[in-house]
Design an enzyme around this catalytic site. Structure first.
Site, PDB file in Angstrom:
ATOM      1  N   ASP A  82       0.852  -1.181   0.000  1.00 47.59           N
ATOM      2  CA  ASP A  82       0.000   0.000   0.000  1.00 47.59           C
ATOM      3  C   ASP A  82       0.890   1.232   0.000  1.00 47.59           C
ATOM      4  O   ASP A  82       1.838   1.325   0.781  1.00 47.59           O
ATOM      5  CB  ASP A  82      -0.876  -0.022   1.267  1.00 47.59           C
ATOM      6  CG  ASP A  82      -2.310   0.347   0.978  1.00 47.59           C
ATOM      7  OD1 ASP A  82      -2.541   1.479   0.512  1.00 47.59           O
ATOM      8  OD2 ASP A  82      -3.206  -0.486   1.223  1.00 47.59           O
ATOM      9  N   ASP A 134      -3.231   4.624  -2.308  1.00 45.26           N
ATOM     10  CA  ASP A 134      -4.313   5.166  -1.499  1.00 45.26           C
ATOM     11  C   ASP A 134      -4.775   6.537  -2.004  1.00 45.26           C
ATOM     12  O   ASP A 134      -3.938   7.427  -2.199  1.00 45.26           O
ATOM     13  CB  ASP A 134      -3.769   5.291  -0.069  1.00 45.26           C
ATOM     14  CG  ASP A 134      -4.840   5.517   0.957  1.00 45.26           C
ATOM     15  OD1 ASP A 134      -5.644   4.604   1.180  1.00 45.26           O
ATOM     16  OD2 ASP A 134      -4.873   6.606   1.559  1.00 45.26           O
ATOM     17  N   GLU A 168      -6.438   3.849  -5.959  1.00 40.84           N
ATOM     18  CA  GLU A 168      -7.755   3.978  -5.306  1.00 40.84           C
ATOM     19  C   GLU A 168      -8.277   5.381  -5.603  1.00 40.84           C
ATOM     20  O   GLU A 168      -7.597   6.364  -5.306  1.00 40.84           O
ATOM     21  CB  GLU A 168      -7.625   3.784  -3.794  1.00 40.84           C
ATOM     22  CG  GLU A 168      -8.997   3.746  -3.122  1.00 40.84           C
ATOM     23  CD  GLU A 168      -9.018   4.266  -1.697  1.00 40.84           C
ATOM     24  OE1 GLU A 168      -9.966   3.913  -0.967  1.00 40.84           O
ATOM     25  OE2 GLU A 168      -8.118   5.022  -1.299  1.00 40.84           O
ATOM     26  N   HIS A 174     -11.210  -3.399   3.116  1.00 44.66           N
ATOM     27  CA  HIS A 174     -11.156  -3.041   4.533  1.00 44.66           C
ATOM     28  C   HIS A 174     -11.982  -1.800   4.870  1.00 44.66           C
ATOM     29  O   HIS A 174     -12.080  -1.432   6.033  1.00 44.66           O
ATOM     30  CB  HIS A 174      -9.701  -2.832   4.935  1.00 44.66           C
ATOM     31  CG  HIS A 174      -9.085  -1.664   4.203  1.00 44.66           C
ATOM     32  ND1 HIS A 174      -8.867  -1.670   2.846  1.00 44.66           N
ATOM     33  CD2 HIS A 174      -8.694  -0.450   4.632  1.00 44.66           C
ATOM     34  CE1 HIS A 174      -8.358  -0.512   2.475  1.00 44.66           C
ATOM     35  NE2 HIS A 174      -8.243   0.254   3.547  1.00 44.66           N
ATOM     36  N   ASP A 175     -12.521  -1.123   3.863  1.00 47.86           N
ATOM     37  CA  ASP A 175     -13.330   0.083   4.097  1.00 47.86           C
ATOM     38  C   ASP A 175     -14.821  -0.156   3.896  1.00 47.86           C
ATOM     39  O   ASP A 175     -15.629   0.744   4.130  1.00 47.86           O
ATOM     40  CB  ASP A 175     -12.913   1.195   3.120  1.00 47.86           C
ATOM     41  CG  ASP A 175     -11.500   1.686   3.343  1.00 47.86           C
ATOM     42  OD1 ASP A 175     -11.035   1.639   4.497  1.00 47.86           O
ATOM     43  OD2 ASP A 175     -10.871   2.112   2.362  1.00 47.86           O
TER      44      ASP A 175
END
Ligand code: GLC
Length: 560
Positions: A96, A204, A261, A333-334
């Site tokens: 990430d 991210d 993302e 994970h969100d």
């Protein structure tokens, strides 16, 4: 060669995957000890959420050192070992990359905040109070932008009397990509990881890195603070920055995967980001399909209309058909657990989890499997506020309740949408702590692990796990899955999701019943499909008849 077109990525959330040292938090050695699970599934790539040193204000998305490992997770040596173990199984490892912001405890920020003349002052966004106002007075923030984690997006730093921008928590100051030295420092750090052997990055909120440098007020009337995101979502220089990153970091290196993302990205922009000729990114995560069950905010829940889901995903399939590439996901994970959100986590849980897998994995694009999704893990039974850990949920609760909202109503939306749903420990077996830890887990284990766990799933040939395994195998063995074209069928059907894929003379029909009642798929050329081979699933009532929440893939040779 775009190897990732036939690849499947497995996402690991390190805090919750496997704990090797009994402190209740997952770690790198724990991941290494469970790699065979991922390899058996057939995943090609593992995406590791942040493991860098971090005050953990936003569970590691607030990084205080880009070139080390948080001691909670292990050491750089543990990282190198994990990387070697991943490679030894023929898989790749993507890390990430969080470079829209750092932690406020990063050395760059410490230096930046130290004085207005600091050489690193411009590495972040500093602004004086709004004209004519005193620093710290209500409404003196430089703009009316809201933080994604509630409250204003600006924090006053009393030492220099200026505010810094933080789109996320106040411990996540935004980096200022207008500053060339900052960009070079990031590229250098990225090359350092690639040289260590990592195979790419999940980036991210990377479409937030270019802000309109004038930082104008946001439009709209959300009260004192409004989103303001029109001034930083896909901002003026975002393509330029990503093209520069490509030149500086990726050019000349093969075998990598890059995925950005991108909340709020449009199909048109995604095509530009992922057009190979432009050399920016391989693919992006878009958010449209995970916002269809929401109103003005993610906490404002609406029923999902299947036709909206089809219209949205269908548009993305069409929009990136000629140029560019999709990434495919139901959860991460969100997001809440897919089977609880889009399927049925009660009576038909197993069938619904398989159906969702079938439908998503047979789209054109690179599928992402979020840890536990392959077991059909569900949302957690959070009872009280104290059961939640995530800053987003806690801040939202505090803000809404202070503003007069009914606490029970707010809790109900946290239970449905809260990110902790996806972050409960991975369910390895039926033992007390699900085989995740020998200590006290940082977030409670879902009590349904006695039934839903990897050990049970591996032993059951009809499990969700083995279904995922077959789907992944199909992507590797049937070129039509990775490369075929896509045609959405039955756009208005409120229960059946249906589409075809075609490559040469091979054609697939993919069906999913998104309802708890039996349904008939009224697809064109029904006769032909009734005679087709059942490639995935069963068809006890006939090839086009679906039981509640059932999914299926049929295969035919096209009459051309
Ligand atoms: C991304 C991450 C999320 C994080 C946010 C800020 O959306 O996936 O977990 O809170 O960025 O870094």
């Amino acid at each position: 060669m775009s190897w990732w077109k036939s690849a499947v990525v497995y996402q690991v959330y390190p805090r919750s995957f496997a704990d090797s040292d009994g402190d209740g938090i997952g770690d790198l050695a724990g991941i290494a000890s469970r790699l065979d699970h991922v390899a058996e599934l057939g995943a090609d790539v593992l995406w590791l959420c942040p493991v860098y040193p971090s005050p953990q204000d936003d569970a590691g998305y607030d990084i205080s050192d880009y070139r080390a490992i948080d001691s909670t997770f292990g050491t750089l040596a543990d990282f190198d070992r994990l990387l070697a173990e991943v490679h030894a199984r023929g898989m790749k490892l993507v890390t990430d990359l969080v470079v829209n912001h750092t932690s406020d405890e990063h050395a760059w920020f410490a230096e930046s905040r130290s004085s207005r003349d600091s050489p690193r002052r411009d590495w972040y966004w500093w602004r004086p109070p709004r004209a004519g106002m005193e620093a710290g007075a209500p409404g003196a923030e430089p703009t009316n932008w809201r933080s994604a984690f509630s409250g204003p997006a600006w924090e006053l730093d009393p030492a220099t009397g200026e505010y810094y921008l933080h789109i996320f928590s106040r411990k996540q100051p935004d980096l200022n990509w207008e500053t060339p030295e900052l960009r070079e420092a990031i590229y250098e750090m990225m090359r350092w990881w690639l040289e260590r052997g990592v195979d790419g990055f999940r980036m991210d909120v990377v479409n937030f890195i270019s802000k309109d440098p004038a930082l104008p007020d946001g439009r709209g009337d959300g009260g004192a603070f409004v989103s303001g995101s029109e001034h930083y979502i896909c901002g003026p220089r975002v393509h330029e920055f990503l093209a520069e990153m490509h030149r500086e970091v990726f050019a000349g290196r093969d075998g990598l995967l890059t995925v950005g993302e991108m909340p709020g990205v449009t199909v048109e922009d995604a095509r530009l980001f992922t057009d190979p000729a432009r050399a920016e990114l391989d693919m992006v995560f878009q958010f449209e399909h995970v916002q269809l069950d929401q109103g003005a905010t993610k906490w404002d829940l609406r029923p999902l209309a299947l036709r909206d889901l089809k219209a949205s995903l269908g548009r993305w399939q069409a929009g990136l058909a000629e140029r560019g590439w999709n990434s495919l996901y139901w959860g991460n994970h969100d997001q809440p657990r897919a089977v609880s959100r889009f399927g049925d986590d009660g009576e038909h849980r197993v069938r619904a989890a398989k159906m969702l897998a079938t439908v998503l994995q047979m789209h054109r694009g690179t599928p992402y499997v979020y840890q536990g999704e392959e077991l059909g893990m569900t949302n957690a039974p959070f009872a009280r506020l104290e059961d939640f850990r995530d800053i987003e949920s806690l801040n939202h609760y505090a803000e809404s309740v202070a503003a007069g909202a009914d606490p029970e109503h707010v809790l109900a939306s946290l239970r449905r949408m809260g990110r902790d749903n996806a972050r409960t420990p991975m369910q390895w077996d039926a033992s007390e702590r699900a085989g995740f830890t020998t200590g006290t887990p940082w977030l409670a284990v879902n009590p349904n692990h006695v039934e839903i766990n990897a050990e049970a799933a591996r032993a059951d040939p009809d499990s969700v796990f083995h279904h995922y395994r077959r789907l992944i195998e199909l992507r590797h063995s049937e070129p039509v899955v990775a490369h075929g074209d896509f045609t959405m069928l039955l756009p208005d059907d409120e229960r059946v999701y249906a589409f075809t894929r075609r490559l040469g003379d091979v054609e697939l029909l993919v069906l999913g019943n998104f309802s708890g009642a039996a349904a008939e798929a009224a697809v064109p050329s029904g006769e032909r499909w009734r005679a087709a081979e059942v490639l995935v699933g069963e068809a006890p009532d006939g090839p086009l008849s679906l039981r509640p929440w059932e999914g299926r893939v049929l295969k035919a040779r096209s009459a051309r």
